[in-house]
Design a protein around this motif. Sequence first.
Motif, PDB file in Angstrom:
ATOM      1  N   LYS A 158       0.979   4.179  -2.688  1.00 48.07           N
ATOM      2  CA  LYS A 158       0.561   5.496  -2.205  1.00 48.07           C
ATOM      3  C   LYS A 158       1.648   6.544  -2.477  1.00 48.07           C
ATOM      4  O   LYS A 158       1.348   7.664  -2.861  1.00 48.07           O
ATOM      5  CB  LYS A 158       0.272   5.393  -0.695  1.00 48.07           C
ATOM      6  CG  LYS A 158      -0.686   6.413  -0.156  1.00 48.07           C
ATOM      7  CD  LYS A 158      -2.114   6.166  -0.605  1.00 48.07           C
ATOM      8  CE  LYS A 158      -3.037   7.276  -0.118  1.00 48.07           C
ATOM      9  NZ  LYS A 158      -4.352   7.245  -0.787  1.00 48.07           N
ATOM     10  N   ARG A 159       2.905   6.161  -2.252  1.00 49.79           N
ATOM     11  CA  ARG A 159       4.017   7.078  -2.476  1.00 49.79           C
ATOM     12  C   ARG A 159       4.228   7.391  -3.942  1.00 49.79           C
ATOM     13  O   ARG A 159       4.531   8.517  -4.316  1.00 49.79           O
ATOM     14  CB  ARG A 159       5.329   6.462  -1.942  1.00 49.79           C
ATOM     15  CG  ARG A 159       5.604   6.690  -0.487  1.00 49.79           C
ATOM     16  CD  ARG A 159       7.078   6.409  -0.164  1.00 49.79           C
ATOM     17  NE  ARG A 159       7.514   5.069  -0.576  1.00 49.79           N
ATOM     18  CZ  ARG A 159       7.468   3.999   0.204  1.00 49.79           C
ATOM     19  NH1 ARG A 159       7.031   4.101   1.448  1.00 49.79           N
ATOM     20  NH2 ARG A 159       7.881   2.822  -0.217  1.00 49.79           N
ATOM     21  N   SER A 177      -6.082  -0.058   4.023  1.00 46.83           N
ATOM     22  CA  SER A 177      -6.454   1.128   3.267  1.00 46.83           C
ATOM     23  C   SER A 177      -5.974   2.400   3.976  1.00 46.83           C
ATOM     24  O   SER A 177      -6.588   3.442   3.874  1.00 46.83           O
ATOM     25  CB  SER A 177      -7.967   1.165   3.027  1.00 46.83           C
ATOM     26  OG  SER A 177      -8.650   1.025   4.254  1.00 46.83           O
ATOM     27  N   GLY A 178      -4.890   2.277   4.717  1.00 48.43           N
ATOM     28  CA  GLY A 178      -4.278   3.449   5.324  1.00 48.43           C
ATOM     29  C   GLY A 178      -4.844   3.747   6.690  1.00 48.43           C
ATOM     30  O   GLY A 178      -5.730   3.086   7.178  1.00 48.43           O
ATOM     31  N   LYS A 194      -6.292   7.823  -7.312  1.00 46.91           N
ATOM     32  CA  LYS A 194      -6.152   7.738  -5.850  1.00 46.91           C
ATOM     33  C   LYS A 194      -6.069   6.265  -5.428  1.00 46.91           C
ATOM     34  O   LYS A 194      -6.944   5.464  -5.768  1.00 46.91           O
ATOM     35  CB  LYS A 194      -7.368   8.404  -5.196  1.00 46.91           C
ATOM     36  CG  LYS A 194      -7.291   8.419  -3.691  1.00 46.91           C
ATOM     37  CD  LYS A 194      -8.384   9.287  -3.079  1.00 46.91           C
ATOM     38  CE  LYS A 194      -8.189   9.363  -1.581  1.00 46.91           C
ATOM     39  NZ  LYS A 194      -9.294   8.762  -0.831  1.00 46.91           N
ATOM     40  N   VAL A 195      -5.018   5.936  -4.705  1.00 51.32           N
ATOM     41  CA  VAL A 195      -4.865   4.563  -4.227  1.00 51.32           C
ATOM     42  C   VAL A 195      -5.768   4.390  -3.006  1.00 51.32           C
ATOM     43  O   VAL A 195      -5.627   5.101  -2.013  1.00 51.32           O
ATOM     44  CB  VAL A 195      -3.387   4.269  -3.883  1.00 51.32           C
ATOM     45  CG1 VAL A 195      -3.247   2.875  -3.306  1.00 51.32           C
ATOM     46  CG2 VAL A 195      -2.518   4.457  -5.121  1.00 51.32           C
ATOM     47  N   TYR A 220       0.843  -1.206   0.000  1.00 53.37           N
ATOM     48  CA  TYR A 220       0.000   0.000   0.000  1.00 53.37           C
ATOM     49  C   TYR A 220       0.876   1.253   0.000  1.00 53.37           C
ATOM     50  O   TYR A 220       0.645   2.184  -0.782  1.00 53.37           O
ATOM     51  CB  TYR A 220      -0.910  -0.014   1.242  1.00 53.37           C
ATOM     52  CG  TYR A 220      -1.746   1.234   1.408  1.00 53.37           C
ATOM     53  CD1 TYR A 220      -2.990   1.346   0.796  1.00 53.37           C
ATOM     54  CD2 TYR A 220      -1.290   2.308   2.179  1.00 53.37           C
ATOM     55  CE1 TYR A 220      -3.764   2.489   0.946  1.00 53.37           C
ATOM     56  CE2 TYR A 220      -2.051   3.453   2.329  1.00 53.37           C
ATOM     57  CZ  TYR A 220      -3.292   3.535   1.711  1.00 53.37           C
ATOM     58  OH  TYR A 220      -4.045   4.675   1.863  1.00 53.37           O
ATOM     59  N   ASP A 221       1.884   1.276   0.871  1.00 52.65           N
ATOM     60  CA  ASP A 221       2.759   2.452   0.977  1.00 52.65           C
ATOM     61  C   ASP A 221       3.515   2.704  -0.334  1.00 52.65           C
ATOM     62  O   ASP A 221       3.718   3.848  -0.717  1.00 52.65           O
ATOM     63  CB  ASP A 221       3.746   2.297   2.142  1.00 52.65           C
ATOM     64  CG  ASP A 221       3.068   2.472   3.503  1.00 52.65           C
ATOM     65  OD1 ASP A 221       1.944   3.012   3.535  1.00 52.65           O
ATOM     66  OD2 ASP A 221       3.664   2.074   4.516  1.00 52.65           O
TER      67      ASP A 221
END
Length: 134
Positions: A109-110, A133-134, A116-117, A105-106
């Motif tokens: 996301k980065r 999901s963060g 949009k992730v 995920y990271d």
Amino acid sequence: MKAHLTRRYQFPASHRLHRDEMSDAENRDVYGKCNNPHGHGHNYAVEVTVSGQVDAKTGMVCNLADLDQFARVNVIDTFDHANLNCLPAFAEKVPSTENLCIEIYDIFKRGFTRAKVEKIRIEETSKNSFEYSG
Ligand code: NI
């Protein structure tokens, strides 16, 4: 008009659930068979969900080729056929599939900016899956 897109990738990798800070007995107690000294493998199926406005011209949230390219270079090339315990990402963290979810995920996301992730979901076996999901 916002829509979600989910794409699935698969790769085999191995891991061993073990913490050096815990005794062998504790490790066996906490992780059971997953603490087997020689590790074991999974065919991980990773699903990434992204969202965004449906582009009026293309009719798409984002180009799948862009998503695939990002996933290949930043995720698959790193994790495919890897011993997860040997990767820098898991030098300090146990390579559980929960932590693998967070790591992937990271990475998205980065680095992935075309949409949009929203979420990473990983199937470890036909019985287990994990989401972050963060
Ligand atoms: Ni396992």
